[in-house]
Design a protein around this motif. Structure first.
Motif, PDB file in Angstrom:
ATOM      1  N   GLY A   8     -95.050 -11.877 -32.100  1.00  0.00           N
ATOM      2  CA  GLY A   8     -95.299 -13.320 -32.158  1.00  0.00           C
ATOM      3  C   GLY A   8     -96.449 -13.715 -31.249  1.00  0.00           C
ATOM      4  O   GLY A   8     -97.346 -14.456 -31.653  1.00  0.00           O
ATOM      5  N   ALA A   9     -96.422 -13.205 -30.025  1.00  0.00           N
ATOM      6  CA  ALA A   9     -97.503 -13.507 -29.086  1.00  0.00           C
ATOM      7  C   ALA A   9     -98.832 -12.945 -29.592  1.00  0.00           C
ATOM      8  O   ALA A   9     -99.878 -13.585 -29.440  1.00  0.00           O
ATOM      9  CB  ALA A   9     -97.179 -12.939 -27.703  1.00  0.00           C
ATOM     10  N   ALA A  10     -98.789 -11.777 -30.225  1.00  0.00           N
ATOM     11  CA  ALA A  10    -100.013 -11.185 -30.769  1.00  0.00           C
ATOM     12  C   ALA A  10    -100.580 -12.057 -31.887  1.00  0.00           C
ATOM     13  O   ALA A  10    -101.777 -12.346 -31.923  1.00  0.00           O
ATOM     14  CB  ALA A  10     -99.741  -9.772 -31.282  1.00  0.00           C
ATOM     15  N   PHE A  11     -99.722 -12.508 -32.806  1.00  0.00           N
ATOM     16  CA  PHE A  11    -100.171 -13.345 -33.909  1.00  0.00           C
ATOM     17  C   PHE A  11    -100.751 -14.661 -33.401  1.00  0.00           C
ATOM     18  O   PHE A  11    -101.880 -15.032 -33.736  1.00  0.00           O
ATOM     19  CB  PHE A  11     -99.010 -13.615 -34.880  1.00  0.00           C
ATOM     20  N   PHE A  12     -99.977 -15.390 -32.598  1.00  0.00           N
ATOM     21  CA  PHE A  12    -100.435 -16.694 -32.132  1.00  0.00           C
ATOM     22  C   PHE A  12    -101.629 -16.565 -31.188  1.00  0.00           C
ATOM     23  O   PHE A  12    -102.531 -17.403 -31.205  1.00  0.00           O
ATOM     24  CB  PHE A  12     -99.286 -17.471 -31.481  1.00  0.00           C
ATOM     25  N   GLY A  13    -101.657 -15.509 -30.379  1.00  0.00           N
ATOM     26  CA  GLY A  13    -102.802 -15.285 -29.493  1.00  0.00           C
ATOM     27  C   GLY A  13    -104.081 -15.001 -30.269  1.00  0.00           C
ATOM     28  O   GLY A  13    -105.152 -15.498 -29.927  1.00  0.00           O
ATOM     29  N   PHE A  14    -103.963 -14.199 -31.330  1.00  0.00           N
ATOM     30  CA  PHE A  14    -105.126 -13.887 -32.166  1.00  0.00           C
ATOM     31  C   PHE A  14    -105.599 -15.145 -32.886  1.00  0.00           C
ATOM     32  O   PHE A  14    -106.802 -15.433 -32.929  1.00  0.00           O
ATOM     33  CB  PHE A  14    -104.763 -12.793 -33.168  1.00  0.00           C
ATOM     34  N   GLY A  55    -103.182 -10.949 -41.993  1.00  0.00           N
ATOM     35  CA  GLY A  55    -102.008 -10.660 -42.817  1.00  0.00           C
ATOM     36  C   GLY A  55    -101.062  -9.676 -42.149  1.00  0.00           C
ATOM     37  O   GLY A  55     -99.839  -9.862 -42.163  1.00  0.00           O
ATOM     38  N   ALA A  56    -101.617  -8.628 -41.556  1.00  0.00           N
ATOM     39  CA  ALA A  56    -100.780  -7.632 -40.878  1.00  0.00           C
ATOM     40  C   ALA A  56    -100.068  -8.248 -39.673  1.00  0.00           C
ATOM     41  O   ALA A  56     -98.864  -8.024 -39.472  1.00  0.00           O
ATOM     42  CB  ALA A  56    -101.629  -6.438 -40.447  1.00  0.00           C
ATOM     43  N   LEU A  57    -100.793  -9.039 -38.887  1.00  0.00           N
ATOM     44  CA  LEU A  57    -100.173  -9.696 -37.733  1.00  0.00           C
ATOM     45  C   LEU A  57     -99.106 -10.690 -38.187  1.00  0.00           C
ATOM     46  O   LEU A  57     -98.043 -10.800 -37.560  1.00  0.00           O
ATOM     47  CB  LEU A  57    -101.238 -10.399 -36.886  1.00  0.00           C
ATOM     48  N   LEU A  58     -99.380 -11.405 -39.270  1.00  0.00           N
ATOM     49  CA  LEU A  58     -98.410 -12.362 -39.806  1.00  0.00           C
ATOM     50  C   LEU A  58     -97.123 -11.648 -40.217  1.00  0.00           C
ATOM     51  O   LEU A  58     -96.025 -12.067 -39.840  1.00  0.00           O
ATOM     52  CB  LEU A  58     -99.010 -13.107 -40.999  1.00  0.00           C
ATOM     53  N   ARG A  59     -97.250 -10.571 -40.976  1.00  0.00           N
ATOM     54  CA  ARG A  59     -96.052  -9.842 -41.425  1.00  0.00           C
ATOM     55  C   ARG A  59     -95.238  -9.333 -40.243  1.00  0.00           C
ATOM     56  O   ARG A  59     -93.999  -9.425 -40.237  1.00  0.00           O
ATOM     57  CB  ARG A  59     -96.445  -8.685 -42.346  1.00  0.00           C
ATOM     58  N   GLN A  60     -95.900  -8.794 -39.230  1.00  0.00           N
ATOM     59  CA  GLN A  60     -95.169  -8.294 -38.054  1.00  0.00           C
ATOM     60  C   GLN A  60     -94.478  -9.433 -37.318  1.00  0.00           C
ATOM     61  O   GLN A  60     -93.335  -9.286 -36.879  1.00  0.00           O
ATOM     62  CB  GLN A  60     -96.122  -7.552 -37.121  1.00  0.00           C
ATOM     63  N   ALA A  64     -90.429 -10.004 -36.793  1.00  0.00           N
ATOM     64  CA  ALA A  64     -89.867 -10.193 -35.453  1.00  0.00           C
ATOM     65  C   ALA A  64     -89.174 -11.549 -35.308  1.00  0.00           C
ATOM     66  O   ALA A  64     -88.580 -11.831 -34.269  1.00  0.00           O
ATOM     67  CB  ALA A  64     -90.974 -10.060 -34.405  1.00  0.00           C
ATOM     68  N   GLY A  65     -89.271 -12.399 -36.338  1.00  0.00           N
ATOM     69  CA  GLY A  65     -88.638 -13.710 -36.282  1.00  0.00           C
ATOM     70  C   GLY A  65     -89.440 -14.758 -35.540  1.00  0.00           C
ATOM     71  O   GLY A  65     -88.926 -15.830 -35.226  1.00  0.00           O
ATOM     72  N   ALA A  66     -90.714 -14.499 -35.267  1.00  0.00           N
ATOM     73  CA  ALA A  66     -91.549 -15.429 -34.516  1.00  0.00           C
ATOM     74  C   ALA A  66     -92.272 -16.428 -35.420  1.00  0.00           C
ATOM     75  O   ALA A  66     -92.729 -17.469 -34.946  1.00  0.00           O
ATOM     76  CB  ALA A  66     -92.575 -14.666 -33.681  1.00  0.00           C
ATOM     77  N   VAL A  67     -92.385 -16.097 -36.697  1.00  0.00           N
ATOM     78  CA  VAL A  67     -93.036 -16.975 -37.672  1.00  0.00           C
ATOM     79  C   VAL A  67     -92.085 -17.144 -38.844  1.00  0.00           C
ATOM     80  O   VAL A  67     -91.459 -16.166 -39.286  1.00  0.00           O
ATOM     81  CB  VAL A  67     -94.391 -16.392 -38.152  1.00  0.00           C
ATOM     82  N   ARG A  68     -91.970 -18.352 -39.331  1.00  0.00           N
ATOM     83  CA  ARG A  68     -91.072 -18.627 -40.447  1.00  0.00           C
ATOM     84  C   ARG A  68     -91.412 -17.737 -41.634  1.00  0.00           C
ATOM     85  O   ARG A  68     -92.565 -17.406 -41.861  1.00  0.00           O
ATOM     86  CB  ARG A  68     -91.089 -20.101 -40.812  1.00  0.00           C
ATOM     87  N   ALA A 102    -100.951 -26.435 -30.985  1.00  0.00           N
ATOM     88  CA  ALA A 102     -99.514 -26.542 -30.717  1.00  0.00           C
ATOM     89  C   ALA A 102     -98.793 -27.126 -31.930  1.00  0.00           C
ATOM     90  O   ALA A 102     -97.707 -26.668 -32.307  1.00  0.00           O
ATOM     91  CB  ALA A 102     -99.259 -27.393 -29.468  1.00  0.00           C
ATOM     92  N   ILE A 103     -99.402 -28.117 -32.569  1.00  0.00           N
ATOM     93  CA  ILE A 103     -98.804 -28.719 -33.769  1.00  0.00           C
ATOM     94  C   ILE A 103     -98.739 -27.703 -34.899  1.00  0.00           C
ATOM     95  O   ILE A 103     -97.712 -27.546 -35.568  1.00  0.00           O
ATOM     96  CB  ILE A 103     -99.588 -29.979 -34.186  1.00  0.00           C
ATOM     97  N   VAL A 104     -99.840 -26.980 -35.116  1.00  0.00           N
ATOM     98  CA  VAL A 104     -99.875 -25.959 -36.171  1.00  0.00           C
ATOM     99  C   VAL A 104     -98.853 -24.868 -35.869  1.00  0.00           C
ATOM    100  O   VAL A 104     -98.079 -24.463 -36.741  1.00  0.00           O
ATOM    101  CB  VAL A 104    -101.301 -25.365 -36.317  1.00  0.00           C
ATOM    102  N   PHE A 105     -98.818 -24.399 -34.622  1.00  0.00           N
ATOM    103  CA  PHE A 105     -97.898 -23.322 -34.255  1.00  0.00           C
ATOM    104  C   PHE A 105     -96.447 -23.779 -34.378  1.00  0.00           C
ATOM    105  O   PHE A 105     -95.589 -23.004 -34.794  1.00  0.00           O
ATOM    106  CB  PHE A 105     -98.197 -22.813 -32.853  1.00  0.00           C
ATOM    107  N   ASP A 106     -96.164 -25.027 -34.014  1.00  0.00           N
ATOM    108  CA  ASP A 106     -94.800 -25.549 -34.184  1.00  0.00           C
ATOM    109  C   ASP A 106     -94.405 -25.524 -35.658  1.00  0.00           C
ATOM    110  O   ASP A 106     -93.261 -25.216 -36.002  1.00  0.00           O
ATOM    111  CB  ASP A 106     -94.679 -26.975 -33.650  1.00  0.00           C
ATOM    112  N   GLY A 107     -95.339 -25.847 -36.534  1.00  0.00           N
ATOM    113  CA  GLY A 107     -95.065 -25.826 -37.962  1.00  0.00           C
ATOM    114  C   GLY A 107     -94.858 -24.435 -38.513  1.00  0.00           C
ATOM    115  O   GLY A 107     -94.144 -24.248 -39.506  1.00  0.00           O
ATOM    116  N   LEU A 108     -95.469 -23.432 -37.884  1.00  0.00           N
ATOM    117  CA  LEU A 108     -95.320 -22.047 -38.324  1.00  0.00           C
ATOM    118  C   LEU A 108     -94.075 -21.376 -37.741  1.00  0.00           C
ATOM    119  O   LEU A 108     -93.629 -20.350 -38.245  1.00  0.00           O
ATOM    120  CB  LEU A 108     -96.559 -21.230 -37.948  1.00  0.00           C
ATOM    121  N   ALA A 109     -93.524 -21.960 -36.707  1.00  0.00           N
ATOM    122  CA  ALA A 109     -92.358 -21.372 -36.049  1.00  0.00           C
ATOM    123  C   ALA A 109     -91.117 -21.511 -36.927  1.00  0.00           C
ATOM    124  O   ALA A 109     -91.006 -22.459 -37.704  1.00  0.00           O
ATOM    125  CB  ALA A 109     -92.124 -22.041 -34.699  1.00  0.00           C
ATOM    126  N   PRO A 110     -90.176 -20.581 -36.817  1.00  0.00           N
ATOM    127  CA  PRO A 110     -88.917 -20.710 -37.562  1.00  0.00           C
ATOM    128  C   PRO A 110     -88.264 -22.046 -37.232  1.00  0.00           C
ATOM    129  O   PRO A 110     -88.257 -22.477 -36.085  1.00  0.00           O
ATOM    130  CB  PRO A 110     -88.071 -19.543 -37.040  1.00  0.00           C
TER     131      PRO A 110
END
Length: 120
Positions: A8-14, A55-60, A64-68, A102-110
């Motif tokens: 999750g940190a890798a995806f959002f950090g990237f 795409g690879a970071l998103l799938r991981q 991991a449950g970090a992205v919906r 933060a708004i975008v990431f909140d929307g992507l979070a489970p």
């Protein structure tokens, strides 16, 4: 990043890094196009590589449950492009860019605001 201990940190950090660095990258791309760039060669391959990496970071991150799990790469990539362009072309202040992300990431979070939304 693909082997990060926290997907999750890798995806959002990237994502954050790409948006933060967008203005320079967009300016280079536009300058190359205006100068008659390669018309799809190296630039197209770089874009395809970026899409595969996201795409690879998103799938991981989803595993991991970090992205919906109801979002797919086309939506995420559209958000990435849109936020990058907004950040670069409107010269957003850092605090505004951070709130936008933060708004975008909140929307992507489970459990994000868009899941099971009446807006769709």
């Amino acid at each position: 990043m693909l082997h990060a201990t926290d997907p999750g940190a890798a995806f959002f950090g990237f994502f954050r890094h790409l948006v933060t660095d967008a203005s320079g990258k967009i300016a280079i791309g536009e300058a190359l196009r205006e100068a008659g760039g390669d018309g799809g060669g190296d630039a197209a391959r770089a874009s395809d590589g970026m899409r595969r990496a996201v795409g690879a970071l998103l799938r991981q991150a989803q595993r991991a449950g970090a992205v919906r799990d109801d979002v797919e790469l086309p939506e995420v990539y559209a958000l990435l492009v849109a936020t990058s362009r907004a950040s670069a072309h409107t010269r957003l202040a850092e605090e505004v860019r951070d709130r936008m992300l933060a708004i975008v990431f909140d929307g992507l979070a489970p459990g994000g605001a868009g899941q099971d939304s009446h807006w769709s």
